[in-house]
Design an enzyme around this catalytic site. Structure first.
Site, PDB file in Angstrom:
ATOM      1  N   ASP A 119     -10.601  -4.191   5.082  1.00  0.00           N
ATOM      2  CA  ASP A 119      -9.385  -3.398   5.217  1.00  0.00           C
ATOM      3  C   ASP A 119      -9.083  -2.545   3.996  1.00  0.00           C
ATOM      4  OD1 ASP A 119      -7.122  -2.403   6.292  1.00  0.00           O
ATOM      5  OD2 ASP A 119      -5.985  -4.265   6.322  1.00  0.00           O
ATOM      6  N   GLU A 174      -2.376   1.510  -0.070  1.00  0.00           N
ATOM      7  CA  GLU A 174      -1.839   0.182   0.227  1.00  0.00           C
ATOM      8  C   GLU A 174      -2.432  -0.897  -0.672  1.00  0.00           C
ATOM      9  OE1 GLU A 174      -2.654  -0.902   4.274  1.00  0.00           O
ATOM     10  OE2 GLU A 174      -1.891  -2.945   4.032  1.00  0.00           O
ATOM     11  N   GLU A 233      -4.399  -7.292  15.593  1.00  0.00           N
ATOM     12  CA  GLU A 233      -3.192  -7.707  14.877  1.00  0.00           C
ATOM     13  C   GLU A 233      -1.979  -7.798  15.794  1.00  0.00           C
ATOM     14  OE1 GLU A 233      -3.006  -4.918  11.542  1.00  0.00           O
ATOM     15  OE2 GLU A 233      -4.212  -6.325  10.382  1.00  0.00           O
TER      16      GLU A 233
HETATM   17  C1  BDP Z   1      -3.656  -2.812   7.512  1.00  0.00           C
HETATM   18  C2  BDP Z   1      -2.193  -2.647   7.251  1.00  0.00           C
HETATM   19  C3  BDP Z   1      -1.372  -2.697   8.506  1.00  0.00           C
HETATM   20  C4  BDP Z   1      -1.965  -1.757   9.542  1.00  0.00           C
HETATM   21  C5  BDP Z   1      -3.410  -2.120   9.787  1.00  0.00           C
HETATM   22  C6  BDP Z   1      -4.139  -1.160  10.730  1.00  0.00           C
HETATM   23  O1  BDP Z   1      -1.771  -3.666   6.364  1.00  0.00           O
HETATM   24  O2  BDP Z   1      -0.058  -2.356   8.143  1.00  0.00           O
HETATM   25  O3  BDP Z   1      -1.243  -1.808  10.723  1.00  0.00           O
HETATM   26  O4  BDP Z   1      -4.115  -2.082   8.588  1.00  0.00           O
HETATM   27  O5  BDP Z   1      -4.927  -0.377  10.223  1.00  0.00           O
HETATM   28  O6  BDP Z   1      -4.294  -2.275   6.396  1.00  0.00           O
HETATM   29  O7  BDP Z   1      -3.944  -1.200  11.918  1.00  0.00           O
END
Ligand code: BDP
Length: 722
Positions: A386, A414, A312
C-alpha cells in the site's frame, strides 16, 4: 511599425527592471504553481521578445480560446509586455498556433502531424511568407494546448526559441488524477485542506479555481479526473450530484480534462431500489445501462467509472459469488456504447484468506486474465501492499498479458510524512516504472506494461491519488506541488527522468539560477531515500501508527485484522526481523519471474528489499559489513541527518526565494527533522526490545523510553474519517 514596437519594448523594459526587483521581495503564496510566468531576466528578454513578437491563431473552439488565453497570459507575464495578437497575419517572430483545420497557415505547411495522434504536438521554427515564425501545431485543439504549455516551458526554463523542432505525444492514454474527495468536502488521506469541489454551489457557481485546476492539469498532460473517493457513496450517482459533476465537466472541458466517477457497487440497491446488485442479474445490468445513459446525457464526454470492490469492506461481485471480471464487465457494458471505460482496482485483500496480504491481489486477479471486456482496465497500485516508502513492483505487472493494466501511484503522501515532509516522489515512481518484470525476457519493464508496448494494448493508463485541496498552495506545501507535476510528466512519458523533471519544476517554480537549481534538485533527489531511511529502512514496510498513519507505530498489534498491524509486517522476534516471503515462508516470491527475484536479491537491491522478502537474524551481515541491527540503527540515523542537511541547504537559499515560500518551507523542514527523529527513536526503542543489543558506538540513544512513543495519541489527525 517595427520601430515603434522597439520603442515600447525599451520603455516597458525599464519599467520591468523595477518590477522584477520589487517582485523578488514580494511574498508569494504558491497559488500559481509552476505556471508563475514572472518576467525573465533582462538578458533573455530582448531575445524572447524577438522570437515571440506576436500571437497568431484563430479561436473557433473553447480549447483554442484556452490556448490563446494561456499564451497571452504566459507571454505577457514572461516578456513583461502585451504581446499583440491577430487571427491570421504572420509577422516576423510570430507564434502561430492551431490545427490544419483552424489555421490555413498551418494547413499549407503540410507538417508531419499524422504520427502524433490525437494529443501530440509539433513546435517548429519555420519561414512563412518570408517571415521567421514558430508554429505550435497539432491534429486536435487539445494537442495545440499541450504544445502551448510546452512552448511556455521553453521560456520558463530559459531555453532558446530559435531553430525549434519539438515533436511529442503521450505514451499513455488515460492520465488521471484520482481524488479521494468525499461529498461533504473532507478528503480521505488529504493534507491540503478541503475538497476543491464546492458541491453545494455547483453547478450554478463555477469557482474560477476549477479553471486554474484544469490549466495546471493540462500543463502536465493530465486528461482526466475522478471526482470522488474510491470508497464511494452511492449518492454521487444521483441526479443531484450528476448535475453538479456536469458543472465541473463544463469547467474542465476547454482544458481536455474529462470527468470520471467512482461507482459504488451496491448503488442499484441503495439509490436504485433494487433488491440485489448481482452483476449478472438482468435488472442490475439494465440499471447500470440506464444510469450510464443518464450520465452521458448530462456529460457527453464522461470518461467512465473507477471501481473499488470487495476491498476493505466495500461491496462487490463476490458478495453474489461472482468474479471481479463479472463485476467489471457489467459496468463496462453500460458505458461501452458511449465509449466509456471501467478502471477496476486490484487493491483487494480478504478478511477470510489467512494468506500473506502481499499475495492476494495476484491470487484473485491473475486467474481472470483474458476475462475482462475490452473497455476494462485493471488499476494496480505500484506495490502489493500500500503506497509504502519503498515496495518492490506489484507482481501483477507482467503477469496478465491479456488484460490492460494501469498504474496507480499515490501523490498525496499518506505514508510519506503528509504535507510537511519534503519527499519528492518521482524517484519512487521512476524506480517502479523502470523495474524489470522479465515477463518477456530482459527489458520487460513495468513502464512497458503500463504504456501497452509489452503486450500490445491500446487502452493504457496511469492514475495518481491527488494531493490537491483548498490550501492556497493547492498541495499542502510548495514541494508537494512537485509531486503533482512529476506525476503528470511521468504519466505522459513513463520513461522520463525524475531528475530532469525536478530541474524543470524547480526552474519554473522558483528560479533558473544554477546556484539555486543545483542544490534544490539535489535535495529533492535525495529526499525519498532519506524518508525510506528514517521510516522503513532495508525493506521494512507498514510500520506507521494505526488508522491515522501519522508517525511511527511499529508496535501496532491486535485490532480487527492482523494485516492492519505493524507486527504482522515486521515479524520482529528474538531471532531477527523481516517477512519471509521465500519458499520457506509465504512464498510470495513465486508470483514473480525467477529473474525478477534474482534482481531483488542482487547485492545492489538487496538492502532495499532485504526485510521485505527475508526474516534476517540480528547478527547477520549486511552488504555494508555491519550486522543487521547496527545497519538498521545506522540507516535510521542517516535518515535524520539527511533531513537536517536539507534544512541547512535550504537555509542558505533565502536570496533566491520570496520570503513567504522560503519561510514556510524552512519551517516544514524543521518539522520534518523533528518527525524523522521521532520515527528513528521510536523504531529503535521498539526493535531494541527484540534485538537486545546496544546501539553501535557513536549513535545516540532514543530521547524517550519506548512507553512514551507508544503513548502518543493524535485524535482528529488530518485525512482520517472522524
Ligand atoms: C489505503 C488508504 C485508504 C484507502 C485505500 C485504497 O489508507 O484510506 O481507501 O488505500 O486505496 O492506502 O482503497
Amino acid at each position: 511599425m517595427l520601430k515603434s514596437v522597439a520603442r515600447t519594448i525599451s520603455v516597458v523594459g525599464i519599467g520591468c527592471a523595477l518590477l522584477t526587483a520589487a517582485s523578488a521581495a514580494q511574498a508569494e503564496d504558491g497559488y500559481d504553481l509552476w505556471l508563475r510566468y514572472r518576467p525573465v531576466e533582462t538578458a533573455w528578454r530582448a531575445r524572447y521578445r524577438a522570437e515571440a513578437a506576436a500571437l497568431v491563431g484563430a479561436t473557433p473552439s473553447p480549447q483554442l480560446a484556452a490556448v490563446r488565453t494561456e499564451l497571452q497570459h504566459g507571454l505577457d507575464g514572461l516578456l513583461a509586455e502585451t504581446v499583440p495578437a491577430t487571427q491570421s497575419a504572420p509577422s516576423e517572430g510570430a507564434v502561430v498556433f492551431g490545427t490544419p483545420a483552424s489555421s490555413p497557415l498551418i494547413a499549407q505547411l503540410n507538417l508531419p502531424l499524422q504520427p502524433l495522434g490525437p494529443e501530440g504536438y509539433l513546435i517548429r521554427s519555420v519561414v512563412i511568407q518570408g517571415r521567421h515564425v514558430t508554429v505550435i501545431a497539432a491534429n486536435s485543439d487539445i494537442g495545440v494546448l499541450y504544445g502551448a504549455f510546452r512552448f511556455l516551458r521553453q521560456i520558463q526554463t530559459r531555453q532558446p526559441l530559435d531553430r525549434l523542432d519539438i515533436a511529442d505525444a503521450p505514451k499513455v492514454k488515460l492520465r488521471l488524477l484520482n481524488h479521494w474527495d468525499n461529498l461533504d468536502r473532507t478528503i480521505e488521506r488529504g493534507y491540503a485542506g478541503a475538497s476543491l469541489w464546492d458541491w453545494q454551489k455547483l453547478p450554478d457557481y463555477l469557482d474560477p479555481r476549477y479553471t486554474d485546476y484544469a490549466r495546471a492539469d493540462a500543463s502536465i498532460g493530465i486528461n482526466g479526473t475522478v471526482l470522488n473517493n474510491v470508497n464511494a457513496k452511492a449518492e454521487s450517482l444521483t441526479p443531484l450530484f450528476l448535475r453538479r459533476a456536469a458543472g465541473l465537466a463544463d469547467a474542465f472541458r476547454p482544458y481536455g480534462v474529462r470527468v470520471y466517477l467512482s461507482a459504488r457497487f451496491t448503488a442499484p440497491i441503495e439509490i436504485g431500489g433494487l433488491k440485489t446488485a448481482d452483476p449478472l442479474d438482468p435488472q442490475v445490468k439494465a440499471w447500470w445501462r440506464a444510469k450510464a445513459d443518464e450520465i452521458y446525457a448530462l456529460i457527453p464526454d464522461f470518461g467512465g467509472f473507477v471501481v473499488k470492490a470487495n476491498s476493505e469492506g466495500e461491496p462487490g461481485p463476490q458478495d453474489y459469488h461472482r468474479t471481479h471480471a463479472d463485476g467489471a464487465n457489467a459496468l463496462a457494458q453500460a458505458v461501452a456504447p458511449h465509449h466509456g471505460v471501467v478502471m477496476y482496482r486490484a487493491f483487494v485483500y480478504s478478511q477470510d484468506v489467512p494468506d500473506d496480504r502481499a499475495k492476494q491481489a495476484y491470487a484473485e486477479f491473475k486467474p481472470l486474465d483474458g476475462q475482462f471486456d475490452a473497455n476494462v482496465i485493471v488499476q494496480v497500485k505500484n506495490g502489493a501492499i500500500d503506497f509504502q516508502p519503498r515496495e518492490p513492483f506489484h507482481p501483477l505487472f507482467g503477469a496478465m498479458p491479456r488484460t490492460p493494466l494501469m498504474m496507480e501511484f499515490q501523490i498525496t503522501k499518506e505514508y510519506l510524512g503528509f504535507s510537511t515532509h519534503l519527499v519528492y516522489l518521482a524517484p519512487l515512481f521512476e524506480e517502479t516504472l523502470r523495474s524489470d518484470t522479465y515477463a518477456k525476457g530482459p527489458g520487460s519493464t513495468v513502464a512497458k506494461v503500463v504504456d501497452g508496448e509489452l503486450d500490445g494494448h491500446a487502452l493504457t493508463g496511469m492514475a495518481g491519488v491527488a494531493n490537491t485541496g483548498t490550501d492556497r498552495n493547492w498541495s499542502g506545501s510548495i514541494f508537494d506541488q512537485a509531486n503533482w507535476y512529476a506525476f503528470g510528466r511521468l504519466a505522459w512519458d513513463p520513461t522520463a527522468s525524475s531528475r530532469e523533471i525536478a530541474q524543470d519544476w524547480t526552474r519554473m517554480t522558483f528560479s533558473n539560477d544554477p546556484a539555486f537549481v543545483r542544490p534544490v534538485v539535489g535535495m529533492m533527489m535525495g529526499s525519498r531515500e532519506a524518508a525510506v531511511d528514517y521510516m522503513t529502512p532495508l525493506g521494512l514496510h507498514h510500520q506507521m501508527a494505526r488508522s491515522s498513519h501519522y508517525g511511527p507505530g511499529p508496535w501496532v498489534a491486535g485490532g480487527p485484522r492482523p494485516d492492519w498491524t505493524s507486527v504482522y509486517f515486521n515479524k520482529a522476534d528474538d531471532k531477527g526481523i523481516g517477512f519471509d516471503r521465500t519458499a520457506t515462508g509465504s512464498d510470495a516470491v513465486a508470483q514473480y519471474t525467477s529473474q525478477a527475484v534474482k534482481a531483488f536479491d542482487d547485492p545492489a537491491n538487496q538492502d532495499r528489499f532485504l526485510l521485505w522478502f527475508h526474516h534476517v537474524s540480528w547478527d547477520a551481515r549486511t552488504t555494508s559489513g555491519r550486522t543487521l541491527w547496527d545497519e538498521m540503527v545506522a540507516r535510521y540515523s542517516r535518515g535524520v541527518s539527511e533531513t537536517a542537511d536539507m534544512g541547512a541547504t535550504w537555509a542558505g537559499l533565502g536570496a533566491y526565494v520570496d520570503p513567504e515560500r522560503f519561510a514556510q518551507t524552512a519551517t516544514f523542514l524543521r518539522i520534518q527533522e523533528k518527525e524523522a527523529r521521532w520515527w528513528r527513536d521510536a523504531c529503535i526503542a521498539y526493535f531494541q526490545t527484540f534485538s537486545k543489543r546496544p546501539l553501535p558506538t557513536g549513535y545516540a540513544a532514543p530521547e524517550h523510553p519506548l512507553a512514551y512513543y507508544e503513548g502518543l495519541q493524535f485524535p482528529f489527525a488530518a485525512g482520517t474519517a472522524h
